[in-house]
Design a protein around this motif. Structure first.
Motif, short mmCIF file in Angstrom:
data_model
loop_
_atom_site.label_atom_id
_atom_site.label_comp_id
_atom_site.label_asym_id
_atom_site.label_seq_id
_atom_site.Cartn_x
_atom_site.Cartn_y
_atom_site.Cartn_z
N PRO A 272 -26.92 -7.96 -19.52
CA PRO A 272 -28.32 -8.11 -19.10
C PRO A 272 -28.82 -6.95 -18.25
O PRO A 272 -29.99 -6.58 -18.32
CB PRO A 272 -28.30 -9.42 -18.30
N ALA A 273 -27.93 -6.35 -17.43
CA ALA A 273 -28.36 -5.25 -16.57
C ALA A 273 -28.79 -4.04 -17.40
O ALA A 273 -29.71 -3.30 -17.01
CB ALA A 273 -27.24 -4.86 -15.61
N THR A 274 -28.15 -3.85 -18.55
CA THR A 274 -28.53 -2.70 -19.39
C THR A 274 -29.90 -2.87 -20.02
O THR A 274 -30.47 -1.90 -20.53
CB THR A 274 -27.48 -2.48 -20.50
N LYS A 275 -30.43 -4.09 -20.01
CA LYS A 275 -31.74 -4.33 -20.64
C LYS A 275 -32.90 -4.19 -19.67
O LYS A 275 -34.06 -4.29 -20.08
CB LYS A 275 -31.75 -5.74 -21.26
N VAL A 276 -32.59 -3.96 -18.38
CA VAL A 276 -33.66 -3.89 -17.39
C VAL A 276 -34.56 -2.69 -17.64
O VAL A 276 -35.80 -2.81 -17.70
CB VAL A 276 -33.07 -3.85 -15.96
N ALA A 277 -33.97 -1.51 -17.77
CA ALA A 277 -34.78 -0.30 -17.96
C ALA A 277 -35.65 -0.38 -19.22
O ALA A 277 -36.85 -0.07 -19.17
CB ALA A 277 -33.89 0.94 -17.98
N PRO A 278 -35.10 -0.79 -20.37
CA PRO A 278 -35.97 -0.93 -21.55
C PRO A 278 -37.10 -1.94 -21.35
O PRO A 278 -38.21 -1.75 -21.84
CB PRO A 278 -35.00 -1.38 -22.65
N ALA A 279 -36.82 -3.03 -20.63
CA ALA A 279 -37.86 -4.03 -20.40
C ALA A 279 -38.98 -3.46 -19.54
O ALA A 279 -40.17 -3.69 -19.80
CB ALA A 279 -37.27 -5.27 -19.72
N VAL A 280 -38.60 -2.72 -18.51
CA VAL A 280 -39.60 -2.10 -17.64
C VAL A 280 -40.41 -1.07 -18.43
O VAL A 280 -41.65 -0.99 -18.31
CB VAL A 280 -38.91 -1.45 -16.43
N ASP A 281 -39.73 -0.29 -19.24
CA ASP A 281 -40.42 0.73 -20.04
C ASP A 281 -41.39 0.08 -21.02
O ASP A 281 -42.51 0.56 -21.22
CB ASP A 281 -39.38 1.55 -20.80
N ALA A 282 -40.99 -1.04 -21.62
CA ALA A 282 -41.87 -1.75 -22.55
C ALA A 282 -43.10 -2.29 -21.83
O ALA A 282 -44.21 -2.29 -22.39
CB ALA A 282 -41.11 -2.89 -23.23
N ALA A 327 -39.88 5.89 -15.61
CA ALA A 327 -40.85 4.86 -15.99
C ALA A 327 -41.92 4.69 -14.91
O ALA A 327 -43.11 4.53 -15.21
CB ALA A 327 -40.14 3.53 -16.25
N ALA A 328 -41.50 4.74 -13.64
CA ALA A 328 -42.46 4.62 -12.54
C ALA A 328 -43.45 5.78 -12.57
O ALA A 328 -44.67 5.59 -12.40
CB ALA A 328 -41.72 4.57 -11.20
N GLY A 329 -42.94 7.00 -12.81
CA GLY A 329 -43.82 8.17 -12.87
C GLY A 329 -44.82 8.08 -14.00
O GLY A 329 -46.00 8.41 -13.83
N ARG A 330 -44.37 7.61 -15.17
CA ARG A 330 -45.28 7.51 -16.30
C ARG A 330 -46.35 6.45 -16.05
O ARG A 330 -47.51 6.62 -16.42
CB ARG A 330 -44.50 7.17 -17.57
N ALA A 331 -45.96 5.35 -15.39
CA ALA A 331 -46.94 4.32 -15.06
C ALA A 331 -47.99 4.87 -14.11
O ALA A 331 -49.20 4.58 -14.26
CB ALA A 331 -46.24 3.11 -14.43
N GLY A 332 -47.56 5.68 -13.14
CA GLY A 332 -48.52 6.24 -12.20
C GLY A 332 -49.49 7.19 -12.88
O GLY A 332 -50.70 7.13 -12.65
N ARG A 333 -48.94 8.07 -13.73
CA ARG A 333 -49.82 9.02 -14.43
C ARG A 333 -50.77 8.31 -15.38
O ARG A 333 -51.95 8.65 -15.47
CB ARG A 333 -48.96 10.03 -15.20
N SER A 334 -50.28 7.31 -16.07
CA SER A 334 -51.14 6.57 -17.00
C SER A 334 -52.20 5.78 -16.26
O SER A 334 -53.33 5.64 -16.74
CB SER A 334 -50.29 5.63 -17.86
N GLY A 335 -51.85 5.28 -15.08
CA GLY A 335 -52.84 4.58 -14.27
C GLY A 335 -53.96 5.51 -13.84
O GLY A 335 -55.15 5.14 -13.89
N ASP A 336 -53.59 6.72 -13.43
CA ASP A 336 -54.62 7.69 -13.03
C ASP A 336 -55.51 8.04 -14.22
O ASP A 336 -56.74 8.09 -14.10
CB ASP A 336 -53.95 8.96 -12.49
N ALA A 337 -54.87 8.30 -15.37
CA ALA A 337 -55.66 8.66 -16.55
C ALA A 337 -56.53 7.50 -17.01
O ALA A 337 -57.63 7.69 -17.55
CB ALA A 337 -54.74 9.12 -17.68
#
Length: 511
Positions: A272-282, A327-337
Motif C-alpha cells: 500500500p505504501a508504494t501506491k501513495v505517490a501514484p494516488a497523489v499524482d492522480a 507532485a507538490a511542485g506541479r500542483a503549485g504551478r498548475s494552481g497558479d496557471a
C-alpha cells in the motif's frame, strides 16, 4: 439381712501400660470419627469429634473454587491432633472394649486412616473441578463481553475489550494448565476478528483505530499465546490506512495527509505504501483537468491545497525518491496557471471584484504566461464593471486601436488613472493639473458649468478607439475614499470626442 452387692466401678479397671494400645487409639481418633474414644467408652469426647467433623463437612461441601477457609482447616487439624494425643494418653492404661488385642486395633486404625485421606483426595478433585468451572465461567464472560462489543462502535466498546483482554492474560499467565487457558487461543482469534470487523466490511477509516489497538496486543499477552496473531493487524492496517487516505484525498478532506503519513512511517516497505505517490499524482492530474471544467476556481483551490498538503507529507515521511516533492511542485504551478480560468469564470458570473483580484494575482504570478496580456485586459474591464456593470457583459479581447480619436483631459489637482473597456480595453495615467482646483458642488450645479474649458494646458492624452460603446472610469490615485467617476460614450464615425476629469467631493467627468 443379706449383705449388699459391691458398688460398680466408675470405669474399666486400669491396665498395665501398653504403647500399642495407645497408638491404636491415637490412630483411630485421627479418622475424625472419634473411634478411639468409642473403644475407651468416652462418648462425650467421641461426640465432640463427630460434631467437629460434621461442621467441617458443612463448611467444605459442596466444593467450590474458593475451597475451605484456612482457619477452619487449621482448627480441625489442631482438634484431630489433640484428640490423637489425648486418646493416646487415655489408651495407655485403659483396656479396650473391642477388639481385645491392641495390634488388631492398631491395624484397624491404620486402615481407617484411608477415610480422611480418601476424603481429602476426593475433595481436592472436586475443588479442582470447581476451580476449572470458575475459570471457564470467567472465560465465557470475557467472550460475551467481546461479542457484545462487536455490536457497538470501537470507542464505545474499547473498555470492554480491555477487560476481556485482562481475563485472557490472567488465564494464560496464572492458570496456564487449566482447560480455560487451553481455550484462550481460540478466544483470541475471535477477539481479533471481532475488534477488526470493520476491515472485513471494507469500512476502511473505521477500521484504522481498532487495528492500531490490536497491534499493541504483543505488549499485553505472552507471545506463545498470540502466535501468528501478533502480525495479523499489520497488512490490514496498512491497507486501511491507504484506502482511507485515498478516500479522503478524492473527497478533498484534510485527514488524508495523516493517513498516508502514518502508512509511510509505519509500513514504508509495504505494498500500500508504494501506491501513495501514484494516488497523489492522480489527484493532481484530476484537479488540473477540472481547471478546464465548470468549476475552475474550486479546482485552483484544490491544487493549492494539494501543493501545501503534499509538501507537508513529503517533509514528514522522508520523500527519498522525490516523487511527492515533484507532485507538490506541479500542483503549485498548475494552481497558479489555473488562476486565469478562474478569473474568466468569475468575470462571466458577474463577480467583478473577485475577477479583478484573481487576474491581478495571475499577472503577478505568471510573468511569461501566454494569457498574461488578456488577463491584464480582463482585470481592467472587471474594475470598470464594478462601477458600470453593463461594461462586463462581454469578455474583453486583446484588440487595440481604432478610427475614432478620444482625448481625455485632467481638470483636477490629483493624478488620475483612466480605465476604459468596450471594443478595446486599456488604461493610462494623467498627472494632476497644476493650478487646477476642486469644484464646489454649487459650481457643478450652475447653468453653463463646463470643466476643461479655457486656455489652460491641461494634462491630456489622446487614444484611438473603434466605433461602438466604450465605458470610462476615472479614479484619483492615492485616495482610498474618493468615488471613481464614470462615463459611457457611444462613439460614432466622423466625430472627435473629449473626456474631462475634474474633482468635486467625488470625481466627475464630462465631454
Amino acid at each position: 439381712m443379706p449383705p449388699s452387692p459391691p458398688p460398680m466401678p466408675a470405669g474399666p479397671p486400669s491396665a498395665p501400660p501398653d504403647a500399642w494400645r495407645a497408638a491404636a487409639v491415637a490412630l483411630l481418633n485421627l479418622s475424625g470419627l472419634g473411634l478411639g474414644y468409642a473403644l475407651l467408652r468416652r462418648w462425650v469426647a467421641m461426640a465432640g469429634c463427630l460434631v467437629a467433623t460434621g461442621l467441617l463437612l458443612l463448611v467444605a461441601l459442596p466444593a467450590d473454587a474458593d475451597g475451605v477457609p484456612g482457619a477452619a482447616l487449621v482448627g480441625y487439624a489442631v482438634l484431630l491432633l489433640s484428640a490423637a494425643g489425648h486418646g493416646a494418653v487415655a489408651g495407655l492404661r485403659t483396656r479396650l472394649t473391642w477388639p481385645g488385642r491392641a495390634p488388631l486395633a492398631l491395624l484397624l486404625g491404620v486402615l481407617l486412616l484411608a477415610v480422611p485421606a480418601g476424603s481429602a483426595l476426593w475433595y481436592q478433585d472436586a475443588h479442582d473441578e470447581a476451580v476449572e468451572q470458575a475459570l471457564l465461567d470467567r472465560l465465557d464472560k470475557a467472550d460475551r463481553l467481546v461479542a457484545a462489543g462487536g455490536e457497538r462502535p470501537f470507542t464505545a466498546a474499547e473498555s470492554d475489550y480491555r477487560s476481556a483482554l485482562e481475563v485472557y492474560r490472567d488465564l494464560a499467565e496464572h492458570h496456564a494448565g487449566s482447560r480455560a487457558a487451553r481455550k484462550v487461543p481460540d478466544s483470541l482469534r475471535t477477539y481479533y476478528t471481532t475488534v477488526g470487523a470493520a476491515y472485513g466490511h471494507q469500512d476502511w477509516c473505521t477500521a484504522v483505530e481498532p487495528l492500531k489497538y490490536l497491534r499493541t496486543m504483543p505488549d499485553s499477552l505472552p507471545k506463545e499465546q498470540l502466535g501468528s496473531l501478533a502480525r495479523w493487524p499489520d497488512d490490514r492496517l496498512a491497507t486501511s490506512l491507504y484506502e482511507c487516505g485515498e478516500q479522503g484525498l478524492a473527497a478533498g478532506e484534510a485527514d488524508w495527509v495523516t493517513r498516508f503519513g502514518d502508512l509511510l512511517d509505519t509500513f514504508p516497505d509495504s505494498g500500500p505504501a508504494t501506491k501513495v505517490a501514484p494516488a497523489v499524482d492522480a489527484a493532481v492530474q484530476k484537479a488540473e483537468k477540472a481547471v478546464r471544467g465548470d468549476e475552475p476556481c474550486a479546482a485552483v483551490e484544490q491544487l493549492r491545497s494539494l501543493n501545501t498538503r503534499i509538501g507537508d507529507l513529503s517533509k514528514s515521511s522522508g520523500d527519498t525518491g522525490g516523487t511527492l516533492t515533484k507532485a507538490a511542485g506541479r500542483a503549485g504551478r498548475s494552481g497558479d496557471a489555473g488562476e486565469y480560468a478562474c478569473g474568466v469564470s468569475q468575470y462571466k458570473d458577474g463577480d467583478f471584484d473577485a475577477a479583478r483580484k484573481t487576474m491581478e494575482q495571475f499577472v503577478s504570478d505568471n510573468k511569461n504566461d501566454k494569457n498574461q496580456g488578456r488577463a491584464k485586459k480582463i482585470a481592467i474591464a472587471a474594475e470598470v464593471a464594478q462601477t458600470l456593470p453593463a461594461a462586463g457583459k462581454k469578455l474583453p479581447t486583446t484588440a487595440s486601436g481604432g478610427s475614432i480619436s478620444v482625448t481625455v483631459k485632467n481638470d483636477s489637482p490629483d493624478d488620475i488613472t483612466v480605465l476604459y473597456t468596450g471594443p478595446v480595453t486599456g488604461s493610462f495615467t494623467l498627472k494632476g493639473c497644476g493650478g487646477c482646483k476642486a469644484y464646489s458642488l454649487a459650481d457643478t450645479l450652475l447653468t453653463g458649468f463646463k470643466p476643461c474649458h479655457g486656455n489652460r494646458d491641461y494634462p491630456q492624452r489622446t487614444i484611438s478607439l473603434p466605433v461602438g460603446t466604450t465605458y470610462f472610469v476615472h479614479k484619483p490615485n492615492g485616495s482610498s475614499t474618493a468615488t471613481p467617476a464614470s462615463d459611457t460614450a457611444k462613439l460614432r464615425p466622423g466625430y472627435i470626442y473629449t473626456e474631462c476629469a475634474y474633482t468635486t467631493r467625488t470625481l466627475g467627468s464630462g465631454y
